[in-house]
Design an enzyme around this catalytic site. Sequence first.
Site, PDB file in Angstrom:
ATOM      1  N   SER A  14      -5.747   6.427   2.562  1.00  0.00           N
ATOM      2  CA  SER A  14      -6.653   6.279   1.729  1.00  0.00           C
ATOM      3  C   SER A  14      -7.632   4.864   2.967  1.00  0.00           C
ATOM      4  O   SER A  14      -8.710   4.781   3.120  1.00  0.00           O
ATOM      5  CB  SER A  14      -7.208   5.740   0.420  1.00  0.00           C
ATOM      6  OG  SER A  14      -6.643   6.738  -0.450  1.00  0.00           O
TER       7      SER A  14
ATOM      8  N   HIS B  23      -4.527  14.104  -1.163  1.00  0.00           N
ATOM      9  CA  HIS B  23      -4.631  13.748  -2.451  1.00  0.00           C
ATOM     10  C   HIS B  23      -4.556  14.685  -3.221  1.00  0.00           C
ATOM     11  O   HIS B  23      -4.034  15.433  -4.470  1.00  0.00           O
ATOM     12  CB  HIS B  23      -5.316  13.106  -3.307  1.00  0.00           C
ATOM     13  CG  HIS B  23      -4.522  11.198  -2.959  1.00  0.00           C
ATOM     14  ND1 HIS B  23      -6.324  10.496  -2.908  1.00  0.00           N
ATOM     15  CD2 HIS B  23      -3.147  10.488  -2.757  1.00  0.00           C
ATOM     16  CE1 HIS B  23      -5.190   9.019  -2.472  1.00  0.00           C
ATOM     17  NE2 HIS B  23      -3.766   9.087  -2.496  1.00  0.00           N
TER      18      HIS B  23
ATOM     19  N   LYS C 174      -3.519  -3.931  -3.782  1.00  0.00           N
ATOM     20  CA  LYS C 174      -3.237  -3.682  -2.970  1.00  0.00           C
ATOM     21  C   LYS C 174      -5.108  -4.163  -2.552  1.00  0.00           C
ATOM     22  O   LYS C 174      -5.887  -3.797  -2.342  1.00  0.00           O
ATOM     23  CB  LYS C 174      -3.845  -2.342  -2.397  1.00  0.00           C
ATOM     24  CG  LYS C 174      -2.062  -2.190  -1.823  1.00  0.00           C
ATOM     25  CD  LYS C 174      -2.251  -0.439  -2.349  1.00  0.00           C
ATOM     26  CE  LYS C 174      -0.957   0.705  -1.773  1.00  0.00           C
ATOM     27  NZ  LYS C 174      -1.113   2.533  -1.554  1.00  0.00           N
TER      28      LYS C 174
ATOM     29  N   ARG D  59       4.285  11.646   2.796  1.00  0.00           N
ATOM     30  CA  ARG D  59       3.474  11.958   4.509  1.00  0.00           C
ATOM     31  C   ARG D  59       3.894  11.591   5.787  1.00  0.00           C
ATOM     32  O   ARG D  59       5.352  12.791   5.779  1.00  0.00           O
ATOM     33  CB  ARG D  59       2.542  11.094   4.559  1.00  0.00           C
ATOM     34  CG  ARG D  59       1.315  11.324   4.086  1.00  0.00           C
ATOM     35  CD  ARG D  59       0.556  10.507   4.011  1.00  0.00           C
ATOM     36  NE  ARG D  59       0.447   8.994   3.056  1.00  0.00           N
ATOM     37  CZ  ARG D  59       0.033   8.630   3.164  1.00  0.00           C
ATOM     38  NH1 ARG D  59      -1.370   7.874   2.895  1.00  0.00           N
ATOM     39  NH2 ARG D  59       1.025   6.778   2.169  1.00  0.00           N
TER      40      ARG D  59
END
Length: 161
Positions: A127, A16, A40, A89
Amino acid sequence: MIAIYPGTFDPVTFGHLDLIERGARMFDSLVVAVAQHSPKAPLFPAAERLEMVREAAAGIPNLTVALFDTLLLEHARQVGAGVILRGLRAVSDFEYELQIALTNRKLAPDLETIFMAPNNNYTYLSSSVVREIARYGGSVEEFVPAAVVAHLRRRFGQSPA
Ligand code: ADP
């Protein structure tokens, strides 16, 4: 041009931060927008996720960090952003990100989504991987700033390193 970089940041990683640094160089100002609620079910409360981004990105002058609890598009309008910044990504991000970008374009045609690739070292960093390693006491120093390591240890009831 103001850009907004939204996310859950649960917690903020070097991936990030790589995007934040690139974005801050590219736009006049960058707003990191931390989602108050996320499907989430975040590990950290919103205020702590925000605090970790603030700590990690301190010193970037054209950066602000804020919580949001509305539709992202509304928040983008409120802060005057013309661009939504997102990270790509691996290929696995592509379908999800494209779906969001095209939906946002339907709802707000004037708001452009821009994707940035991180530094190679962070291409496989997420994460969720950091949370899983930290949960079992593994070392995450390579992936997140020291301040975030301390938050993780506290969250999992581990003694400070
Ligand atoms: P969200 O719940 O919105 O996906 P995240 O905090 O997981 O929130 O991610 C926010 C944005 O940052 C997403 O666009 C994601 O693809 C991107 N991102 C996450 N990790 C990395 C990384 N290691 N490198 C580049 N971009 C990343």
